[in-house]
Enzyme design. Structure first.
Site, PDB file in Angstrom:
ATOM      1  NE  ARG A   1      38.757  -3.785  -4.731  1.00 42.73           N
ATOM      2  CZ  ARG A   1      39.113  -4.007  -3.327  1.00 42.73           C
ATOM      3  NH1 ARG A   1      40.371  -3.367  -2.847  1.00 42.73           N
ATOM      4  NH2 ARG A   1      38.745  -5.498  -3.426  1.00 42.73           N
TER       5      ARG A   1
ATOM      6  CG  ASP B   1      44.752  -3.799   4.107  1.00 41.43           C
ATOM      7  OD1 ASP B   1      45.057  -3.957   4.711  1.00 41.43           O
ATOM      8  OD2 ASP B   1      43.689  -4.769   3.273  1.00 41.43           O
TER       9      ASP B   1
ATOM     10  CG  ASN C   1      43.284  -8.726  13.200  1.00 38.74           C
ATOM     11  OD1 ASN C   1      42.754  -8.278  12.204  1.00 38.74           O
ATOM     12  ND2 ASN C   1      44.719  -8.214  14.065  1.00 38.74           N
TER      13      ASN C   1
END
Length: 482
Positions: free
Chosen positions: A19, A237, A296
């Site tokens: 995006r 990110d 994670n």
């Protein structure tokens, strides 16, 4: 455009979509809007699973055109994956996807030279089969690698195409397993012992550093008027998302939710103990000298794959039905590498339940509840383990990213952790991206100042824990016995 209000384009690339968001920032205002969203679909070719990086770059250009005139551009994306360039700076094939099978068994070859405990003590990075170091080891014997003269991580590759300038952003470099989190520089000893030529990497950049200007050809294609600078942001990110955690003080945990759940703490120094390695925590670098100490977890990938297998039904009714299913009836280990590869996810989760002697989910609602209970349980374990290993207690859990839209997951996470959950912002990575650009232009102060602006301007939802955590401890013990 007034001098008091500036506009920034945040390119935010996720594992399933990309995006371009437009952020407008003033001294007491922060607004984010979506300029363009585009799919990120990996492609399976005869040699394996690859990213369609040209489609991503095309989506970025379309997004910049839709965003209109901006004061700066910043790019963040997922970690570890990269493109290889030849001596002329041309890309040597589509970048390999981290879910490709080429790194199977490679870690053991690396550990034969640098044992796992030594590797962790030097780099602080958790074991994951797709770490860049293992990808490089797997590629070493290929013709493509023999031609490579430069390696650029995905956000750096797109920045190079936009500007013609090459760099390696530090927060993302810290996921390669070639950075020393204490010095915030390359781990020269590890690289030397493993035969990794660090000249393959472009010079390190830090968030806030200039990354060049949009090339004339890019200006022409996007309709922008130059000069338009590209600013280095936290290009991992998760680094950008953690920068946008609307926390007050230091006693908080965070969970960045999306395809992955990244659950942990923000620290001032890494935790490099053997106990930390055994618990599979990672020390990745963040803004302003911080360390993202986290684990994670497979994340909403489990649900995304099931929804895909079911023909993409509407999530709203599915989550409502899942909320009526008895809690913790069946749980799986949401960190299990057995769920890493795509395909047949409903059958694989059902089989894991069957093998462990638990009730097998009989329909999508039951399977969805199994996934969300399992994720909340994994969040609980990560938050508790991080506090214990780092000696850093917390009073609240901040959930940011796409999972904030899933009220059931947020409430279950509060219940499991026995702590309040503050959910939001949803577009945390894009907001963190924008804030770093704004700081480079003097509109925002330090990290605490940025977070105060987030609290004042972004919608947040608070979930209080319900009941006690006994049943979650019981479910945890159930998993541990397997």
């Amino acid at each position: 455009m007034s001098a008091a209000l500036r506009s920034y384009a945040a390119v935010d690339l996720g594992a399933s979509s990309g995006r371009v968001m437009t952020g407008r920032v003033g001294s007491d205002s922060l607004e984010l809007s979506e300029a363009h969203r585009f799919p990120n679909r990996p492609v399976r070719v005869p040699e394996g699973l690859r990213w369609d990086v040209l489609a991503l770059y095309s989506g970025v250009l379309d997004g910049l055109r839709a965003a209109g005139q901006v004061d700066s551009v910043g790019i963040d994306g997922w970690a570890v994956d990269h493109g290889l360039l030849d001596a002329d700076g041309a890309l040597l094939g589509n970048p390999v996807h981290y879910r490709d099978t080429r790194t199977e068994g490679v870690a053991e070859k690396v550990w034969a030279t640098v044992p796992a405990a030594e590797l962790y003590a030097a780099t602080g990075l958790q074991y994951a089969p797709f770490n860049t170091l293992y990808q490089l080891t797997a590629a070493r014997s290929t013709a493509q690698f023999a031609q490579a003269r430069r390696l650029l991580l995905i956000p750096d590759l797109l920045t190079y195409w936009l500007t013609g300038e090459q760099g390696t952003e530090l927060t993302n470099a810290s996921t390669t397993q070639l950075i020393d989190p204490r010095t915030r520089d390359w781990s020269y000893d590890v690289a030397a012992r493993l035969g990794v030529d660090l000249m393959l990497f472009a010079p390190l950049r830090r968030p806030g550093d200039p990354a060049g200007l949009l090339r004339p050809e890019v200006l022409e294609e996007t309709g922008l008027t130059g000069p338009v600078p590209v600013t280095t942001v936290g290009s991992h990110d998760t680094a950008s998302a953690v920068a946008a955690v609307p926390a007050n003080g230091e006693r908080f945990a965070y969970i960045c939710t999306g395809t992955w759940s990244l659950a942990g703490l923000e620290l001032t120094s890494p935790v490099l103990s053997e106990e930390s390695r055994a618990a599979n925590f990672t020390n990745e670098l963040g803004l302003d000298g911080t360390v993202r100490y986290l684990r994670n977890i497979m994340g909403l990938w489990l649900l995304q794959e099931c929804v895909r297998a079911w023909g993409d039904p509407d999530l709203g009714p599915l989550l409502r039905e899942a909320s009526l299913v008895p809690a913790l009836r069946s749980v799986v280990d949401a960190g299990d590498a057995a769920f890493l590869a795509p395909g047949r996810m409903p059958q694989r989760i059902a089989e894991a339940c069957r093998v462990s002697g638990q009730p097998v989910p009989a329909n999508p609602a039951e399977l969805t509840r199994c996934i969300l209970d399992s994720l909340a349980l994994a969040h609980r374990r990560a938050v508790e383990d991080a506090q214990r290993l780092a000696g850093h207690p917390v009073d609240v859990v901040h959930v940011v990213g796409g999972g904030t839209r899933n009220a059931l997951l947020c409430q279950l996470t509060a219940d499991a952790c026995g702590l309040p959950v503050v959910a939001g912002p949803t577009e945390a990575a894009a907001l963190g991206n924008v804030l770093v650009q704004a700081r480079a232009h003097g509109l925002v102060g330090d990290l605490a100042d940025a977070r105060r602006l987030l609290v004042a301007t972004q919608p947040l939802t608070r979930y209080e824990p319900r009941g006690d955590t006994v049943r979650w401890r019981d479910a945890e013990a159930r998993l541990a016995k397997r």
